[in-house]
Design an enzyme around this catalytic site. Structure first.
Site, PDB file in Angstrom:
ATOM      1  CG  ASP A 443      31.603  46.572  47.564  1.00 56.16           C
ATOM      2  OD1 ASP A 443      32.018  45.886  48.657  1.00 56.16           O
ATOM      3  OD2 ASP A 443      32.682  46.957  46.772  1.00 56.16           O
ATOM      4  N   GLY A 653      27.872  47.890  43.227  1.00 54.98           N
ATOM      5  CA  GLY A 653      29.101  47.234  43.366  1.00 54.98           C
ATOM      6  C   GLY A 653      30.198  47.373  42.436  1.00 54.98           C
ATOM      7  CB  ILE A 656      35.793  42.963  40.944  1.00 51.83           C
ATOM      8  CG1 ILE A 656      36.188  44.166  39.779  1.00 51.83           C
ATOM      9  CG2 ILE A 656      37.078  42.201  40.953  1.00 51.83           C
ATOM     10  CD1 ILE A 656      37.204  45.170  40.074  1.00 51.83           C
ATOM     11  CB  ALA A 660      27.954  36.001  43.895  1.00 50.85           C
TER      12      ALA A 660
END
Length: 788
Positions: A443, A653, A656, A660
């Site tokens: 991310d 990531g 938050i 998923a």
């Protein structure tokens, strides 16, 4: 449990219960975890009832068990109690070992006197058959009693273990020697010294193994020891006037004020209310640099207050700390077995029966065909005597313990070592998958960047020809836009929202409030609320268009190279807010290190393309592997597509918006955030919130799995080679045979070798860590030069 066969037996007993779906059993930590059938979970207190039933069943079958309290607070107490029990067992084992080797020394003294022809009457007694018979009996009722009794009990209950093999070998040697002594006309040789030496070697191996297990758990013990036992409780919560009294940390309650002096370890998780100091949090995060703490800062139990006096308000009750959370998670991780261990578990489950069958076959073969294959000179008096001795050696040399310890000990050391460095790796299965990862997806915000964007500029949308905008009788100003946006974002925890709030406060903007019940947010798109009589929307271009904006006076915003939030009022674009998120200093180094290992690196971002490409070009990710403007559900879809290409995918990531995707990935890796929501879906947590910890975690996983495979290779190879040699495979060719005592020594050496190799994992990782620490300053200087 004494060996891999025990662990397999316990697993079989548990899974034979109708209420149990599956179970895992860890030999190194002596814990079992069971999964119940769904129907039973509807019953009140089903865990307590099932736990008591299973513990009782295991105790009846010879494995003394108790239900474990799984709460985080009690995990610490249970761990301390088990370590205390292990220390007591080690002391008892040491006493038995000392007595056993004293008997062994007396036995050897007789042999030495005979070898050198000492004719003293006392020495002649030391070499007599009757004296050796007495020593053997004393060994059985003294140092070897626990071992033999446990082995026979396990045999009678249908779950033979390693102690069974050793006990049968020792008793068989004693029985054969007794027959030879009392019926001399058989012509058999006596070897009463064999059971004595066998028990001595086995007890030595067990003692070394117990010490190695304690050493393997030393990282966990070290984590426990950093928590202080006492706290200075302030009596009236007045930082200036208050007196204090020392109380046990376990009695602290939420809201209590405690005083932490320079040099103290902080006794509880809390919030600094007064004072200023630097705090060493390396025991939690692995980060050696101290962190400055002022009023309002959070502090964690176990960290060291270095140079200032702090007044701390307790935020979690006594015993509940980040450290106890870490201990609980590490302990859970050690119950999860690596898939590579399953073959060893299957073999260990039936291993003892196989060895007993091989021992019987060895006896039958050599008693029938021994005289044909081996000259009479090395038949130990007769073929029958030789057959008995070889069959005893087969029983004793077998080592199911090495098979059972191969994986759990390496995982125990690996996960504990990781915890001391701020790395939470949630089990042997995670270590195995992570070591084989060939694609890592990052991310952007909060991962490759520090995740704390700041507002760089606000651009107002002016009306054409000076036309007035609205009832304010004024064009939009930067202050208006910040005030309206801050009024909407005061209801969200999104990083961009927080940045808008901070910028509005810094600019002394008018404090506006959203109308109750009007706020609505869509992750990845934006938020909207009613302020006064106006509908204000803040978010992406698509979001404000969905809320009535038709014309976009900022078509060039896409090329700004920064994150942008649009602000619209009643369907009219008021302006936009530009953000900048600083890239982590170690991002480029980490991406480079992963690429050198042949791992494909991807980046996902909810930002517009120009901002995402700008970050990718700086950190070194190939631009064709960057996907921008993705929603949270699209991140999950991208992970799924990579997995369809047969890639083993790790997702990094902040836990938050990435929840998923983290859950779907083969290995989910959460940045920082401690032991909160991220760990619910993540396999790995980087507690230090440093991206370089990702490389450390990957290296630790690979080194741990390399150690596991070395252990398994050794355990299988030892038994595959050792059993035939003990059965006399080399006897016709080279005249080589193993006595039961030598076989016992080899068996102990096998278990200790596995444990020692697992402990070397710590040394190998420490040496690499020191090398990297020495190289780090050089790399930083080099990077600056390149940039210049």
């Amino acid at each position: 449990m004494s060996c891999g066969g025990c662990a397999a037996s316990v697993k079989r007993i548990l899974e034979n219960e109708s209420q149990v779906v599956s179970a895992t059993v860890n030999l190194a930590t002596e814990m079992a975890v069971v999964w119940a059938v769904p129907e039973d979970r509807a019953v009140q207190d089903w865990k307590l009832q099932l736990g008591e039933k299973l513990a009782s069943q295991l105790t009846t079958c010879g494995y003394k068990s108790s239900q474990r309290d799984s709460s985080k607070v009690s995990s610490q107490n249970v761990f301390e109690r088990k370590m205390g029990e292990k220390l007591q067992n080690l002391k008892q084992s040491g006493r038995e070992l000392a007595v056993s080797w004293a008997l062994c020394a007396v036995c050897l003294l007789g042999h030495i006197s005979h070898l050198f022809g000492v004719n003293a009457p006392l020495m002649h007694m030391f070499h007599s058959t009757g004296f050796h018979l007495s020593l053997s009996i004393f060994t059985f009722i003294g140092p070897g009693r626990r071992l033999i009794v446990d082995g026979l009990k396990s045999l009678f209950k249908g779950s033979p273990n390693m102690n069974t093999l050793v006990g049968l070998g020792a008793l068989s040697s004693f029985a054969v020697s007794s027959v030879a002594a009392f019926i001399p006309k058989l012509g058999w040789k006596t070897f009463f010294e064999e059971p004595i030496m066998l028990i001595a070697f086995v007890l030595l191996g067990k003692n070394l193994e117990q010490r190695a297990k304690l050493k393997a758990a030393s990282d966990m013990t070290g984590l426990l020891n950093i928590l202080p036992s006492k706290a200075r409780l302030m009596v009236d919560n007045d930082a200036e006037q208050s007196s204090f009294t020392e109380v046990p940390c376990g009695t602290l309650a939420v809201g209590d004020y405690i005083l932490v002096l320079p040099g103290d370890r902080i006794p509880a998780d809390g919030l600094v209310k007064a004072g200023r100091s630097t705090v060493d949090e390396s025991s939690l995060t692995g980060e050696p640099m101290p962190v400055t703490k002022i009023a309002g800062a959070e502090v964690s139990a176990g960290s060291i207050n270095l140079n200032g006096k702090l007044t701390v308000e307790v935020r979690r009750p006594g015993g509940e700390t980040v450290m106890s959370d870490i201990l609980h998670l590490v302990e859970e991780a050690q119950t999860r077995e690596a898939p590579v261990q399953r073959l060893a578990d299957k073999v260990a489950g039936n291993f003892t029966y196989g060895v007993m069958a091989l021992s019987s076959a060895t006896f039958m073969f050599w008693s029938i065909f021994g005289s044909q294959f081996v000259p009479a000179a090395i038949q130990q008096g007769s073929a029958m005597s030789l057959a008995l001795q070889l069959s005893c050696s087969v029983l004793v040399i077998a080592c199911p313990c090495a098979l059972g310890l191969a994986t759990p000990t390496a995982v125990l050391v690996g996960t504990s070592l990781g915890a001391t460095r701020g790395l939470l790796l949630r089990g042997g299965d995670v270590l195995e998958k992570f070591a084989e990862v060939d694609a890592i997806v990052f991310d952007k915000t909060g991962t490759l960047t520090i995740g704390k964007p700041v507002v760089t500029k606000v651009i107002a949308s002016h009306s054409e020809g000076g036309q007035q905008k609205d009832s304010w009788n004024n064009e939009w100003t930067e202050g208006d836009i910040l005030s309206l946006a801050a009024g909407v974002e005061s209801n969200t925890n999104h990083p961009l929202g927080k940045a808008i709030m901070e910028a509005a406060q810094a600019a002394n903007c008018i404090n506006m409030k959203a109308k109750d019940g009007s706020f609505m947010e869509e992750p990845g798109s934006g938020a909207v609320a009613t302020i006064g009589e106006k509908q204000v929307s803040v978010g992406t271009v698509d979001w404000i268009r969905r809320h009535g904006v038709v014309r976009d006076p900022f078509p060039e915003a896409e090329s700004f190279g920064q994150s942008v939030a649009y602000v619209a009022v009643d369907g009219t674009l008021a302006g936009l807010i530009c953000f900048e998120d600083k890239i982590r200093e170690d991002s480029h180094q980490v991406i480079s290190a992963l690429s050198k290992q042949g791992i494909s690196v991807y980046m996902l971002s909810g930002d517009k393309e120009s901002a995402a490409m700008d970050v990718a070009s700086v950190v070194g990710i190939q631009l064709d592997k960057v996907i921008s403007e993705v929603k949270p559900h699209e991140k999950k879809k991208f992970i799924s597509e990579l997995q369809k290409e047969h890639k083993l995918v790790a997702m990094v990531g902040d836990g938050i918006n990435d929840a998923a995707a983290l859950a779907l990935a083969d290995v989910g890796i959460a940045m920082g955030g401690g032991v909160g929501a991220a760990t619910d879906v993540s396999s790995v947590v980087l507690m230090g919130n440093r991206l370089s910890q990702l490389v450390d975690a990957l290296e630790l996983s690979k080194e741990t799995m390399r150690t596991v495979k070395q252990n398994l290779w050794w355990a299988f190879l030892y038994n595959i080679v050792g059993l035939p040699v003990a059965a006399g495979a080399l006897l016709p060719v080279t005249g080589t045979m193993l006595t039961p005592s030598i076989a016992g020594a080899l068996m102990g050496f096998s278990s200790v070798s596995v444990m020692a190799n697992s402990l070397l994992l710590r040394a190998r990782m420490s040496s690499r860590h020191h090398v990297q620490s020495r190289e780090k300053p050089h790399n930083t200087i080099s990077g600056v030069s390149d940039g210049a």
